[in-house]
Structures are given as structure tokens and as C-alpha cells.
Enzyme design. Sequence first.
Site, mmCIF file in Angstrom:
data_model
loop_
_atom_site.group_PDB
_atom_site.id
_atom_site.type_symbol
_atom_site.label_atom_id
_atom_site.label_comp_id
_atom_site.label_asym_id
_atom_site.label_seq_id
_atom_site.Cartn_x
_atom_site.Cartn_y
_atom_site.Cartn_z
ATOM 1 N N ASP A 65 0.864 -1.177 0.000
ATOM 2 C CA ASP A 65 0.000 0.000 0.000
ATOM 3 C C ASP A 65 0.906 1.233 0.000
ATOM 4 O OD1 ASP A 65 -2.496 1.428 0.351
ATOM 5 O OD2 ASP A 65 -1.789 1.867 2.359
ATOM 6 N N THR A 106 -2.961 4.990 -3.993
ATOM 7 C CA THR A 106 -1.861 5.743 -3.377
ATOM 8 C C THR A 106 -0.530 5.478 -4.078
ATOM 9 O OG1 THR A 106 -1.767 3.957 -1.776
ATOM 10 C CG2 THR A 106 -2.875 5.944 -1.099
ATOM 11 N N THR A 107 -0.367 4.283 -4.633
ATOM 12 C CA THR A 107 0.881 3.972 -5.347
ATOM 13 C C THR A 107 0.877 4.671 -6.700
ATOM 14 O OG1 THR A 107 0.720 1.793 -4.333
ATOM 15 C CG2 THR A 107 2.411 2.079 -5.989
ATOM 16 N N ASP A 145 -8.927 -0.185 1.880
ATOM 17 C CA ASP A 145 -8.967 0.338 0.503
ATOM 18 C C ASP A 145 -10.269 -0.053 -0.181
ATOM 19 O OD1 ASP A 145 -6.513 1.328 0.953
ATOM 20 O OD2 ASP A 145 -5.506 0.395 -0.748
#
Length: 580
Positions: free
Chosen positions: A114, A147-148, A445
Site C-alpha cells: 500500500d 496511493t501507489t 482500501d
Amino acid sequence: ADLLGFSHSNHFRSETHSSFFLAVREKKKTRSELGSDRGKFEARKMALAFDEFGRPFIILREQDQKTRLRGIDAQKANIAAGKAVARILRSSLGPKGMDKMLQGPDGDVTITNDGATILEQMDVDNQIAKLMVELSRSQDYEIGDGTTGVVVMAGALLEQAERQLDRGIHPIRVAEGYEMASRVAVEHLERISQKFEFDVNNFEPLVQTCMTTLSSKIVNRCKRSLAEIAVKAVLAVADLERRDVNLDLIKIEGKVGGNLEDTELIYGILVDKDMSHPQMPKQIEDAHIAILTCPFEPPKPKTKHKVDIDTVEKFETLRKQEQQYFDEMVQKCKDVGATLVICQWGFDDEANHLLMHRNLPAVRWVGGVELELIAIATGGRIVPRFQELTPEKLGKAGMVREKSFGTTKERMLYIEHCANSKAVTIFIRGGNKMMIDETKRSIHDALCVARNLIRNKSIVYGGGAAEIACSLAVDAAADKYPGVEQYAIRAFAEALDSVPMALAENSGLQPIETLSAVKSQQLKENIPFYGIDCNDVGTNDMREQNVFETLIGKQQQILLATQVVKMILKIDDVISNSEY
């Protein structure tokens, strides 16, 4: 020198200073010579300047202990820092992405892919790298997923910006070009997005989108069941009329042991406690729960007090008095019809024995947050004093049961079939603590994705399909801009390709070949559903693979990445303390 107003500080110790003072004192040097001396003086000490009376003053303290980067060098250094962070996360993008193992200062290990968690736990020293950490954090707060991708995107934009700077394009023009391009990309996403209808009975599209999110996590072998759990949990607490979801009502608990497949959704609350007395009943049906924040103890006087007991009679009286207190407390709970007491504080053995004797099961030391959730779920009220207990304040649950796990003595309390099922618990099982922690992050998520879809029903296609479509749209739009900005707009289009490229790379495919094949297919057929076939299914049509992403998540990624890159490009002077 004093008359001239020179200050005798230790900053003016070099020979140039002394020769300059002498020159002024003896008035032998001409003005031009003085000027050249002053030039030498300034060259040697950058931090010295003169006011209109010729008096020197300091601009930067301890100039020689600071490092300073200006202009293009500053931008290059900043871009390098941003790229370095993006490079770390690049390999953890997509369903075949790798995980990172991070060891904390006290030796605790985290294994995750994450993006926000990786950057949060990395000890980042560079200020620009910290901006990237903030970037992933804001994506996490606002959207919860992607987020990545947002960091990889920002890294690619910085890389492209570096090439533009090498061509001699001014950084502000690059930033403006990026801004124009991001607007084009966001509008194009709106155009290619699709809306889908769902309700409480037909939530398959929601499950498909959550499965896309979970497919890049370590839990992807049972993504179907976890996605269903996440969607059911969100729908249980969602207010579909207001299109709002309060994620605080979904509690995620985990216990080591069992398989990941044993993860379950409980329509109620799970408390990591057991009954206060081993002989109390382990299962209570149709429970009426008294939720107390007052302890089962005699009241303590607030003042300093001292009791002198010098005879047996006095001691007996005191003991009876205490017992009477306990009796009244327990009786009060029985009178209002409670069949289970949940207390925030502990109670001593006397009270415990009495509760057991009067057949009133009790749970002690339940935390404040759990207490609130129990009150919400059972429709009860939290009672701060025994005197205020009334039958209306009791919570109702269809079943309260104690469940033990494995061969250990660990037990937990399930409070199910509550009067108000607005609070639910996801209970995760796993082989070790790290697995459970990572599953918690993955489910978070998925919950965020389901919540975003309830807020906004639009989806775009995953697997890099949306990025490739935007890249083509931005490239086409570049021709409409006559200025230097069009170079930056084309660079933006190229940067958009970095996400599908990273997906292909992480899946072990030939990155450039795969990307160009998909891109030409999209261009030829003008269909924005073609993406990278990461799972090697044999089709790159993302509709068939059911790979969806939320529209607001994708738009936010592009907007946030562009904002941060613009910010980094506008920095042209970096003054930092050099390391000792």
C-alpha cells in the site's frame, strides 16, 4: 571605522575586510579601487551586502555552513529526489506488484504494498521526498485507494519535466503546460466514464470494482469473498438517500490463527473480552444490555478521609454497608430488566460474585470506542450513574455469545442481531500478525472504493486503459496550443503512459511492445477499454476482465500529481544546512 558604522562582529575577520577598513580609514584609494575591493569582498562572502551609506550587513547567518542550490541545479536536485521516491513504489503497482518489507526503529516489521503505508513508514529526510509522502497521504485521506499510482504518476511527470528543462524551456512554462494537460485529461476521463446502477439487492458492479482494488494486494487469492464482505459492510451502514457512508461504523478486528478464508462479516459488534466470571452463561438470547460507565464499587468520598476501626463490630458494620451498596447496584440492574451488563470499568471479586449469584452476566473493561459502537448497534444509551438506569436505556441484541478460538484460552464476545444494524464488524483471520495487518489495510482500501462509488456512480476502466485513453486525448489536444506549452502538454501525455508501462513491467511482459500494441488498438478502434493484460487471461478488453476503477479516484490522482509537480518545478533556490 566606528564613525562609518561598521560592526565589529566575528563575521568580518578575513584579510579583505581589514584591507577594506584600512582603505576607508586612510582615504588613499580611489573610488574605483574601493569598488573592486568591495567586489572581492562580496565574492568571498556571498552573504554580505551594503546599504546606501556603504555599511555592510548580513543577509544569511553562517553562510559557510549552508549549502545552496540555485536555478536549474535546484530544480534538477528536487526532481531527482522525487524520482527516487517514485522508483521505490513503481515495482509495487498492479496485480503482480511486489511487496515491501519495512523494519521500524524498534524492530517491528511491516510487509505491505500500500503506497501510503510504505511512504508513511519510510524514514524520509529530503524535503521534496516528504512532499511525495504528503501526496500519497492526501490521496489516502480523500480516496483511500490509488496511493501507489499517484506517486508513480508524479515521478513520471518530474522525469518528463527534466527533459523539457534540458531543452531550455522555462520551468514556469512547463508547469503551465502540465496544468492545461491535466484539465484536458480530467475532462476526458469524465467523457469515457460509465455510470452503473446498483441497489442493495444487485451489488455485483460494486463487488467487481472492489475486486480490482484487492487484486493488487497480498490477499488476491480470496479477493472475491473479501470484496463481497467489504461491499456488504458498506451497504449495511450506508445512507443511500444522502449517498453517504460513515466508515467509523465499520469496525475491523483481527485474530491470529485460522485461514484467510475464515474472515467473516458480523452484523453486530465483536468485543475482545469474555465474561467476568467463568461460570456465567456463555450464550444469551434476546439480551437486554445495560451499558455502564460507572464502576461496581462503593462511592469514594472526594475529600481526604480516614476511618478508624478499633472494634470488630465497626468492621462488620463497614462490611455490611459495602455489601448493601453492591446489593443495591446489582438489584437496580435486575429491576430495569437487564440480562447483560457491559461496564467500562472493572469490579472487584465481591461484586463479581454477587453478579454471578444473582444470575446477571457481566463484561468488564470494555473500551470507550467499543462502548459507543455497542450503544449505536443495540440502540441503547450509555449510563453514567446507577440511579439513571431505566428500561428505555437498555440496548437490545438477538444473540450475545462467547466464542473461543483454537486450542488457546482466547475468547471473544459476539453481539449479533442487534436492534439497529448500523454498526458492523469485519473479523479477519490469518496465519500471522503481518498478514492480518496487511489484510486490514487492503479491506480499508476496498471499503473506501465502495464508499466512493456510493457517492459517485461513475467508473473508468483499469489496467492502464484510462491512462492510455487520456494520453491519446492530451496528445491530440497539444496541437491546439501554439506556444511553448505544447511541448509540456506532449510530455504530460508521455508521462501518462508510465502507469500502464509499469503494470506491464511488473507483470513480466515486454513493456514497450505491450504498451504500443494496446495504444494502437485503442487508437484504431477508438474504444477506451483496452488495457494491459496483467493476469495473462488472453484478452486486454477490461470489460471482459471486469477491471474497474472509480472515476473520482482517477481524477484525483491526476490532479494531485500535477499540483505537486508544479510546486516542485517552481522552487529555484534551496538553502539547506550542510551536514557536519
